[in-house]
Design a protein around this motif. Structure first.
Motif: not given
Ligand code: FES
Length: 380
Positions: A303, A305-308, A321, A323-326, A338
């Protein structure tokens, strides 16, 4: 003037007794009488050199003394011829008691004993010695006993030497022998009494209790400090050794190769996402259209965003994703959440064997305009 002749002991004794009976004229008178002694008593000097064949009356004083020093038992050999013997082979003195002898038949020991008795006792004691049986007539064993008696003393040279040899052992002696011959007047060993106990005032003063407490505290404090220091030092050295061992033998990280083959292009159906390389290689193989062109490309499963790690949702045809729904479309363009930008692509090409080969060493970003590079897709 004729030379003075040597007198025999008999003559000397006779002259001495005569002088004593005449009034004690002394040796001078005896000597004068000796000067007038009959010539019959004289013997040639050559005869004095042969004491074995001369009679006591013909022996000189030197011969008599020489015979006494040689240990002869009183010149018995010399007196035997005078007694009518054959060749001087005299039987033992102890075997036959000697009869009373006249002065001419006395042995040398008897004459010397008589001379000593006269010298010490005078004429009164010498007179009975003439008439009475002589002690020399006793057996030889009695002579020896008399000579060994404590008060009598040795009578001749041999007995004197024997007594001297008997009393003292020649040469060095051992300690036991020295202790055995310790003189009778020696002092007994001194017995040392035991050492008395030390009085109280001489004993060291007892250390005060406060001093003991102070010393104990210092001992405990510095002892514990040193113990802690040594313990810490040992721990540090142990850890340092472990680190050194880890450095010398590092762990080996086994990573998948950056290039790998995923199969032939026909293996991937249109508008489908292959997820079987996600866990091992972190990549999706997608057959889809991008900007009106169908192609096969490799999306990175990270991802932005933060690497998930997003998941492919087949029913919704999107990457989601957790983690944060991306959310991302099938072509990787982000549309929700995000995530700030689209997913990334790896390089892909058709290998010599016709299979698709993915190279993770090269990444391509859409926002950078890199997806237009033919290296990041395979047209279908
Ligand atoms: Fe994927 Fe935050 S890491 S949406």
């Amino acid at each position: 003037m004729a030379a003075k002749k040597k007198m025999s002991v008999e003559e000397i004794l006779a002259s001495c007794r005569k002088a004593d009976s005449d009034g004690g004229a002394g040796p001078e008178a005896a000597e004068a009488a000796a000067d007038t002694a009959p010539a019959a008593a004289e013997k040639p000097q050559s005869a004095s050199k042969q004491p074995s064949s001369a009679s006591p009356g013909s022996m000189s004083v030197a011969d008599i003394l020489a015979a006494a020093r040689a240990g002869k038992p009183g010149g018995e050999a010399a007196e035997s011829p005078a007694a009518g013997g054959d060749s001087g082979a005299e039987p033992p003195a102890a075997a036959k008691p000697a009869p009373a002898k006249n002065p001419g038949q006395m042995s040398v020991a008897e004459m010397l004993a008589a001379a000593r008795g006269e010298k010490s006792g005078g004429t009164e004691k010498a007179a009975p010695a003439k008439s009475a049986p002589k002690p020399a007539a006793k057996p030889a064993a009695a002579k020896k006993e008399a000579a060994a008696a404590p008060g009598s003393g040795p009578r001749d040279t041999s007995s004197i030497l024997a007594a001297a040899r008997k009393s003292v052992k020649p040469g060095p002696v051992s300690k036991a022998e020295a202790a055995a011959i310790k003189p009778a007047g020696a002092k007994p060993a001194v017995v040392v009494p035991p050492m008395p106990s030390k009085p109280d005032y001489a004993k060291p003063a007892k250390v005060a209790e406060t001093e003991e407490n102070r010393r104990g505290f210092l001992a405990v404090f510095f002892g514990s400090f040193l113990a802690a220091g040594f313990t810490l030092m040992g721990t540090v050295f142990g850890l340092w050794g472990l680190g050194l061992a880890k450095f010398m033998f590092p762990n080996v990280r086994t990573e998948p190769p950056s290039k790998f083959k995923v199969g032939f292009p026909a293996d991937f159906a249109p508008d489908t996402v292959e997820t079987k390389f996600k866990a091992q290689f972190g990549v999706w193989i997608v057959n889809a259209e991008y900007e009106g062109a169908r192609m096969i490309y490799a999306l990175r499963t990270v991802c932005t965003h933060l690497g998930c790690t997003p998941n492919w949702l087949e029913g919704e045809q999107k990457f989601k994703c957790p983690c944060h729904g991306s959310g991302f479309y099938i072509d990787g363009i982000n549309f929700e959440g995000p995530a700030p930008r689209p997913l990334e692509r790896f390089a892909i090409r058709v290998a010599d064997d016709g299979q698709l080969e993915v190279d993770k060493g090269k990444m391509f970003q859409e926002e950078m305009g890199q997806w237009s590079d033919p290296a990041c897709y395979v047209p279908v």
